[in-house]
Design a protein around this motif. Structure first.
Motif, PDB file in Angstrom:
ATOM      1  N   SER A  31       0.847  -1.199   0.000  1.00 32.47           N
ATOM      2  CA  SER A  31       0.000   0.000   0.000  1.00 32.47           C
ATOM      3  C   SER A  31       0.876   1.240   0.000  1.00 32.47           C
ATOM      4  CB  SER A  31      -0.931   0.006   1.221  1.00 32.47           C
ATOM      5  OG  SER A  31      -0.167   0.033   2.422  1.00 32.47           O
ATOM      6  N   SER A  58      -7.152  -0.398   5.333  1.00 34.54           N
ATOM      7  CA  SER A  58      -7.012   0.909   4.698  1.00 34.54           C
ATOM      8  C   SER A  58      -7.348   2.029   5.687  1.00 34.54           C
ATOM      9  CB  SER A  58      -7.904   1.005   3.469  1.00 34.54           C
ATOM     10  OG  SER A  58      -9.267   0.888   3.837  1.00 34.54           O
ATOM     11  N   THR A  62      -4.681   6.304   2.814  1.00 31.91           N
ATOM     12  CA  THR A  62      -4.293   5.297   1.829  1.00 31.91           C
ATOM     13  C   THR A  62      -4.574   5.802   0.420  1.00 31.91           C
ATOM     14  OG1 THR A  62      -4.767   3.508   3.397  1.00 31.91           O
ATOM     15  CG2 THR A  62      -4.607   2.926   1.058  1.00 31.91           C
ATOM     16  N   TRP A  64      -3.493   3.874  -2.497  1.00 33.85           N
ATOM     17  CA  TRP A  64      -3.889   2.637  -3.173  1.00 33.85           C
ATOM     18  C   TRP A  64      -3.393   1.451  -2.354  1.00 33.85           C
ATOM     19  CZ3 TRP A  64       0.192  -0.496  -4.272  1.00 33.85           C
ATOM     20  CH2 TRP A  64       1.448   0.096  -4.448  1.00 33.85           C
ATOM     21  N   ARG A 142     -10.765  -5.571  -8.694  1.00 35.44           N
ATOM     22  CA  ARG A 142     -10.270  -4.202  -8.495  1.00 35.44           C
ATOM     23  C   ARG A 142     -11.428  -3.212  -8.455  1.00 35.44           C
ATOM     24  NH1 ARG A 142      -9.021  -0.219 -12.475  1.00 35.44           N
ATOM     25  NH2 ARG A 142      -7.587   1.389 -11.686  1.00 35.44           N
ATOM     26  N   PRO A 144     -11.762   0.569  -9.046  1.00 39.43           N
ATOM     27  CA  PRO A 144     -11.035   1.749  -9.508  1.00 39.43           C
ATOM     28  C   PRO A 144     -11.303   2.994  -8.676  1.00 39.43           C
ATOM     29  CG  PRO A 144     -12.127   0.614 -11.331  1.00 39.43           C
ATOM     30  CD  PRO A 144     -12.662   0.034 -10.065  1.00 39.43           C
ATOM     31  N   THR A 146     -11.751   3.281  -5.256  1.00 33.16           N
ATOM     32  CA  THR A 146     -10.897   3.299  -4.062  1.00 33.16           C
ATOM     33  C   THR A 146      -9.465   2.878  -4.366  1.00 33.16           C
ATOM     34  OG1 THR A 146     -11.519   1.018  -3.522  1.00 33.16           O
ATOM     35  CG2 THR A 146     -12.898   2.772  -2.633  1.00 33.16           C
ATOM     36  N   ARG A 147      -9.201   2.429  -5.614  1.00 36.67           N
ATOM     37  CA  ARG A 147      -7.868   1.964  -6.018  1.00 36.67           C
ATOM     38  C   ARG A 147      -7.386   0.828  -5.098  1.00 36.67           C
ATOM     39  NH1 ARG A 147      -3.745   6.658  -7.517  1.00 36.67           N
ATOM     40  NH2 ARG A 147      -2.898   4.924  -8.730  1.00 36.67           N
ATOM     41  N   THR A 148      -8.321  -0.062  -4.780  1.00 35.02           N
ATOM     42  CA  THR A 148      -8.034  -1.229  -3.966  1.00 35.02           C
ATOM     43  C   THR A 148      -8.152  -2.473  -4.827  1.00 35.02           C
ATOM     44  OG1 THR A 148      -8.906  -0.144  -1.993  1.00 35.02           O
ATOM     45  CG2 THR A 148      -8.637  -2.535  -1.892  1.00 35.02           C
ATOM     46  N   PHE A 176       0.041  -0.771  -7.997  1.00 36.00           N
ATOM     47  CA  PHE A 176      -1.316  -0.254  -8.185  1.00 36.00           C
ATOM     48  C   PHE A 176      -1.819  -0.493  -9.599  1.00 36.00           C
ATOM     49  CE2 PHE A 176       1.615   3.068  -9.392  1.00 36.00           C
ATOM     50  CZ  PHE A 176       1.077   3.591 -10.545  1.00 36.00           C
ATOM     51  N   LEU A 270      -2.995   5.432 -16.238  1.00 33.08           N
ATOM     52  CA  LEU A 270      -2.622   5.484 -14.831  1.00 33.08           C
ATOM     53  C   LEU A 270      -1.150   5.823 -14.643  1.00 33.08           C
ATOM     54  CD1 LEU A 270      -4.595   2.362 -13.514  1.00 33.08           C
ATOM     55  CD2 LEU A 270      -5.267   4.771 -13.390  1.00 33.08           C
TER      56      LEU A 270
END
Length: 430
Positions: A31, A58, A62, A64, A142, A144, A146-148, A176, A270
């Motif tokens: 992270s 998270s 955070t 990502w 994924r 997008p 929260t980019r988790t 990421f 990205l």
């Protein structure tokens, strides 16, 4: 719709699937926060997975996060889920690994996107798998927004898992990127194919040299003994089978390369752009190596098939030579038999009681019944020859009668032959 609310028909595919236990799990969490990059690695047991999935590490800082579960299965099996039912349900509910992902454990599927949460287009999913030569299954869900990212990698090969993890940690600053793990897995799969192909190529060169089919490429060495052809068909057949599997795998691997390239272009915005450019370059190298290996595999497969035919031809030639040699031996035996046959016949004839060669005998030397010997011999010989000729003529006559019976149109009508279709429908034959 949440992924945990699966319908009964979706869960039906898991009836009878073995839940494989125990397995080794390695949890990796990468992270980035405002304070910097963080990497956590832990060894987990299966009973730890439900709590791990429920937790949310998270924070508001955070930027990502990648949560990665690496599973080493205890044995190679395409029909086993390497998680308990509790862990399986937790991965579905909290990591949004839908039921369709785990159903692909049963087959070697082509790369495909999937919907982690049905009806929610904001979530994206990627699935990659391979069963030869390095077996693995990769799932990646994924969000997008929260980019988790949540990802699972399962394999029965510890070398494959370790190499993928090491490459991921080396590029942890770019974890990421949703195409990073698929890209690493694709390169690892190509390495496995290349290693397997190189081993086959080495064996192929050795067999070609033994057979002497590479004399235009490698100088021939004097061999005091010829090659052992007994086990050669089995070796070449095994090699042809392995090459056929590689050719099929390389054809399917083309879809994987195209899929990863599409993902790279889709998420190239990205950045960073220098990393994207490097990825494109490496993907071009992978594509070139794949095309070269595919051409060489097809050429080697064709050559092996020719060598199989050559080996069978050589073995047939050796069998013919043995037959000629044995035929010569039989002719010698026949000649020796013919040489001694007259003497044997005369000795047997004069040893009978029809002849009297006693030096002290005063009576006749030949019995008056000697004619009985010649008459009985001639009669038996004629009888044996007659029976033999009679059976031969009887077979020929039977063959002609059957041919006439089957080919004569009038006799066919008299016999009222029924057609099989007529017999099924109950109609009378014509």
């Amino acid at each position: 719709m949440d992924s945990s609310s699966d319908s009964s028909w979706m869960n039906a595919c898991h009836n009878g699937i073995l839940i494989e236990q125990p397995c080794t799990h390695r949890y990796i969490e990468i992270s980035e926060t405002k304070s910097g990059l963080s990497v956590i690695q832990e060894i987990k047991r299966d009973e730890d997975i439900p709590a791990l999935c429920q937790s949310d590490p998270s924070t508001p800082d955070t930027v990502w996060m990648l949560r990665f579960l690496v599973t080493l299965t205890s044995r190679p099996s395409n029909w086993a889920i390497p998680y308990s039912r509790a862990s399986y349900s937790a991965l579905q509910k909290h990591w949004h690994m839908p039921n369709v992902c785990f159903s692909f454990l049963q087959v070697n599927s082509n790369p495909m996107p999937y919907s982690p949460i049905l009806g929610d287009p904001s979530w994206e999913g990627i699935h990659l798998s391979s069963n030869s030569p390095r077996c693995f299954d990769l799932w990646l869900s994924r969000n997008p927004t929260t980019r988790t990212m949540f990802s699972i990698l399962a394999s029965n090969d510890p070398f494959t898992l370790d190499s993928i993890v090491q490459e991921l940690l080396a590029a942890k600053s770019f974890a990421f990127q949703p195409y990073l793990l698929p890209f690493i897995v694709t390169g690892n799969k190509l390495q496995g194919l290349a290693g397997h192909f190189n081993r086959l190529s080495k064996d192929f060169q050795s067999i070609s040299h033994i057979l002497g089919s590479d004399e235009y490429f490698v100088p021939m060495l004097d061999q005091t003994e010829g090659p052992n052809m007994t086990d050669m068909p089995r070796k070449l057949t095994a090699m042809a089978t392995a090459l056929g599997g590689i050719v099929i795998t390389l054809e399917a691997f083309q879809d994987t390369i195209d899929f990863v390239e599409d993902q790279l272009e889709k998420h190239s915005r990205l950045g960073p752009m220098d990393v994207v450019a490097e990825m494109r370059h490496r993907l071009g190298v992978i594509r070139f190596k794949h095309g070269d290996m595919r051409k060489r595999s097809e050429a080697m497969k064709d050559t092996v098939q020719v060598q199989v035919q050559m080996v069978y031809a050589v073995l047939q030639q050796k069998d013919n030579e043995l037959s000629l040699r044995y035929g010569a031996d039989m002719r010698i035996i026949s000649a020796v038999t013919l040489i001694f046959l007259p003497g044997t016949f005369i000795a047997t004839l004069f040893s009978t009681s029809f002849w009297n060669f006693d030096p002290q005998g005063t009576g006749p030397h030949v019995s008056k019944w000697v004619w009985l010997y010649f008459v009985s011999t001639v009669v038996l010989t004629v009888a044996v020859l007659g029976v033999w000729r009679g059976f031969t003529a009887l077979r020929l006559l039977k063959k002609r009668v059957l041919s006439t019976w089957n080919n004569n149109v009038l006799l066919k009508k008299l016999r009222r032959v029924k057609d099989p279709v007529d017999e099924e429908t109950g109609k009378k034959g014509a």
